[in-house]
Design a protein around this motif. Structure first.
Motif, mmCIF file in Angstrom:
data_model
loop_
_atom_site.group_PDB
_atom_site.id
_atom_site.type_symbol
_atom_site.label_atom_id
_atom_site.label_comp_id
_atom_site.label_asym_id
_atom_site.label_seq_id
_atom_site.Cartn_x
_atom_site.Cartn_y
_atom_site.Cartn_z
ATOM 1 N N MET A 65 0.908 -1.251 0.062
ATOM 2 C CA MET A 65 -0.063 -0.059 -0.207
ATOM 3 C C MET A 65 0.880 1.292 0.049
ATOM 4 O O MET A 65 1.896 1.430 0.725
ATOM 5 N N ILE A 66 0.615 2.345 -0.791
ATOM 6 C CA ILE A 66 1.321 3.347 -0.769
ATOM 7 C C ILE A 66 0.266 4.649 -0.242
ATOM 8 O O ILE A 66 -0.979 4.509 -0.227
ATOM 9 N N ILE A 67 1.009 5.618 0.467
ATOM 10 C CA ILE A 67 0.272 6.643 1.208
ATOM 11 C C ILE A 67 0.684 7.883 0.284
ATOM 12 O O ILE A 67 1.921 8.058 0.198
ATOM 13 N N VAL A 68 -0.423 8.701 -0.067
ATOM 14 C CA VAL A 68 -0.151 9.923 -0.482
ATOM 15 C C VAL A 68 -0.713 11.054 0.458
ATOM 16 O O VAL A 68 -1.768 11.095 0.573
ATOM 17 N N ASN A 69 0.090 11.745 1.090
ATOM 18 C CA ASN A 69 -0.047 12.895 1.673
ATOM 19 C C ASN A 69 -0.523 14.153 1.004
ATOM 20 O O ASN A 69 0.648 14.626 0.473
ATOM 21 N N CYS A 70 -1.420 14.913 0.787
ATOM 22 C CA CYS A 70 -1.760 15.906 -0.122
ATOM 23 C C CYS A 70 -3.069 16.821 0.557
ATOM 24 O O CYS A 70 -4.011 16.430 0.623
ATOM 25 N N PRO A 71 -2.729 18.018 0.974
ATOM 26 C CA PRO A 71 -3.515 18.729 1.590
ATOM 27 C C PRO A 71 -4.628 19.585 0.748
ATOM 28 O O PRO A 71 -5.653 19.549 0.969
ATOM 29 N N MET A 72 -4.404 19.450 -0.437
ATOM 30 C CA MET A 72 -4.872 20.017 -1.692
ATOM 31 C C MET A 72 -5.125 19.194 -2.761
ATOM 32 O O MET A 72 -4.070 18.548 -3.269
ATOM 33 N N LYS A 73 -6.178 19.233 -3.880
ATOM 34 C CA LYS A 73 -6.446 18.562 -4.801
ATOM 35 C C LYS A 73 -6.371 17.004 -4.719
ATOM 36 O O LYS A 73 -5.927 16.293 -5.523
ATOM 37 N N ARG A 74 -7.071 16.727 -3.761
ATOM 38 C CA ARG A 74 -7.156 15.095 -3.383
ATOM 39 C C ARG A 74 -7.746 14.501 -4.372
ATOM 40 O O ARG A 74 -7.446 13.302 -4.891
ATOM 41 N N ASP A 75 -8.852 15.097 -4.965
ATOM 42 C CA ASP A 75 -9.670 14.359 -6.024
ATOM 43 C C ASP A 75 -8.758 14.256 -7.356
ATOM 44 O O ASP A 75 -8.657 13.219 -7.901
ATOM 45 N N MET A 107 -6.092 14.448 5.068
ATOM 46 C CA MET A 107 -4.914 14.485 3.792
ATOM 47 C C MET A 107 -4.362 13.334 3.336
ATOM 48 O O MET A 107 -3.695 13.345 2.380
ATOM 49 N N LYS A 108 -4.504 12.346 3.946
ATOM 50 C CA LYS A 108 -3.876 10.951 3.870
ATOM 51 C C LYS A 108 -4.825 10.091 2.846
ATOM 52 O O LYS A 108 -5.920 9.825 3.150
ATOM 53 N N LEU A 109 -4.304 9.765 1.565
ATOM 54 C CA LEU A 109 -4.833 8.935 0.677
ATOM 55 C C LEU A 109 -4.070 7.638 0.545
ATOM 56 O O LEU A 109 -2.932 7.700 0.558
ATOM 57 N N SER A 110 -4.864 6.573 1.027
ATOM 58 C CA SER A 110 -4.285 5.098 0.772
ATOM 59 C C SER A 110 -4.526 4.510 -0.509
ATOM 60 O O SER A 110 -5.639 4.318 -0.860
ATOM 61 N N PHE A 111 -3.514 3.923 -1.215
ATOM 62 C CA PHE A 111 -3.615 3.298 -2.565
ATOM 63 C C PHE A 111 -3.275 2.043 -2.303
ATOM 64 O O PHE A 111 -1.935 1.628 -2.071
ATOM 65 N N GLU A 112 -3.763 0.833 -3.236
ATOM 66 C CA GLU A 112 -3.244 -0.319 -3.323
ATOM 67 C C GLU A 112 -2.705 -0.388 -4.669
ATOM 68 O O GLU A 112 -3.013 0.432 -5.387
ATOM 69 N N THR A 113 -1.718 -1.170 -4.761
ATOM 70 C CA THR A 113 -1.127 -1.236 -6.180
ATOM 71 C C THR A 113 -1.026 -2.583 -6.567
ATOM 72 O O THR A 113 -1.036 -3.623 -5.766
ATOM 73 N N ASN A 114 -0.720 -3.091 -7.825
ATOM 74 C CA ASN A 114 -0.968 -4.433 -8.365
ATOM 75 C C ASN A 114 0.395 -5.121 -8.344
ATOM 76 O O ASN A 114 0.611 -6.049 -8.790
ATOM 77 N N ALA A 124 4.697 20.523 -10.100
ATOM 78 C CA ALA A 124 5.728 21.332 -9.711
ATOM 79 C C ALA A 124 5.484 22.237 -8.459
ATOM 80 O O ALA A 124 6.191 22.309 -7.565
ATOM 81 N N VAL A 125 4.185 22.570 -8.311
ATOM 82 C CA VAL A 125 3.925 23.513 -7.363
ATOM 83 C C VAL A 125 2.997 23.036 -6.229
ATOM 84 O O VAL A 125 2.701 23.297 -5.071
ATOM 85 N N LEU A 126 2.353 21.780 -6.383
ATOM 86 C CA LEU A 126 1.592 20.946 -5.367
ATOM 87 C C LEU A 126 2.526 20.409 -4.323
ATOM 88 O O LEU A 126 3.443 19.694 -4.589
ATOM 89 N N TYR A 127 1.980 20.545 -3.153
ATOM 90 C CA TYR A 127 2.540 20.270 -1.837
ATOM 91 C C TYR A 127 2.429 18.734 -1.605
ATOM 92 O O TYR A 127 0.895 18.440 -1.428
ATOM 93 N N PHE A 128 2.821 17.689 -1.593
ATOM 94 C CA PHE A 128 2.470 16.240 -1.307
ATOM 95 C C PHE A 128 3.725 15.524 -1.047
ATOM 96 O O PHE A 128 4.907 15.785 -1.222
ATOM 97 N N GLN A 129 3.258 14.316 -0.402
ATOM 98 C CA GLN A 129 4.614 13.286 -0.055
ATOM 99 C C GLN A 129 3.935 11.941 -0.316
ATOM 100 O O GLN A 129 2.776 11.525 -0.230
ATOM 101 N N VAL A 130 4.807 11.149 -1.060
ATOM 102 C CA VAL A 130 4.338 9.689 -1.250
ATOM 103 C C VAL A 130 5.276 8.823 -0.453
ATOM 104 O O VAL A 130 6.658 9.029 -0.469
ATOM 105 N N SER A 131 4.787 7.967 0.413
ATOM 106 C CA SER A 131 5.279 6.864 1.071
ATOM 107 C C SER A 131 4.579 5.637 1.053
ATOM 108 O O SER A 131 3.753 5.457 0.585
ATOM 109 N N VAL A 132 5.409 4.471 1.438
ATOM 110 C CA VAL A 132 4.894 3.185 1.625
ATOM 111 C C VAL A 132 4.390 3.074 3.062
ATOM 112 O O VAL A 132 4.913 3.453 3.977
ATOM 113 N N GLY A 133 3.219 2.397 3.043
ATOM 114 C CA GLY A 133 2.585 2.284 4.171
ATOM 115 C C GLY A 133 2.226 0.962 4.556
ATOM 116 O O GLY A 133 1.613 -0.055 4.523
#
Length: 73
Positions: free
Chosen positions: A1-11, A35-42, A64-73
């Motif tokens: 599972m990966i986690i994307v932390n993104c305060p804006m533009k989550r949709d 602001m935490k989005l969890s995604f499964e990957t194949n 380039a201007v969007l604040y976000f972080q991607v991590s493995v969860g």
């Protein structure tokens, strides 16, 4: 599972990743909490999936201007 932390533009990020299908790597949102989005990957290599997700977001017109972080969860 990966986690994307993104305060804006989550949709926007969710739509982008769920439509992503490069090199057979796909993402499916399974949860959203604040602001935490969890995604499964194949693929088994979640580090690679996180890198692909980060590159896909950065490659957009707002990446380039969007604040976000991607991590493995």
């Amino acid at each position: 599972m990966i986690i994307v932390n993104c305060p804006m533009k989550r949709d926007y990020v969710t739509d982008l990743l769920e439509k992503h299908d490069q090199d057979g790597i796909t993402f499916k949102k399974v949860a959203e909490q604040g602001m935490k989005l969890s995604f499964e990957t194949n693929i088994e290599d979640e580090e690679k999936a996180a890198k692909v997700a980060k590159e896909a977001i950065k490659a957009t017109e707002i990446g380039a201007v969007l604040y976000f972080q991607v991590s493995v969860g």
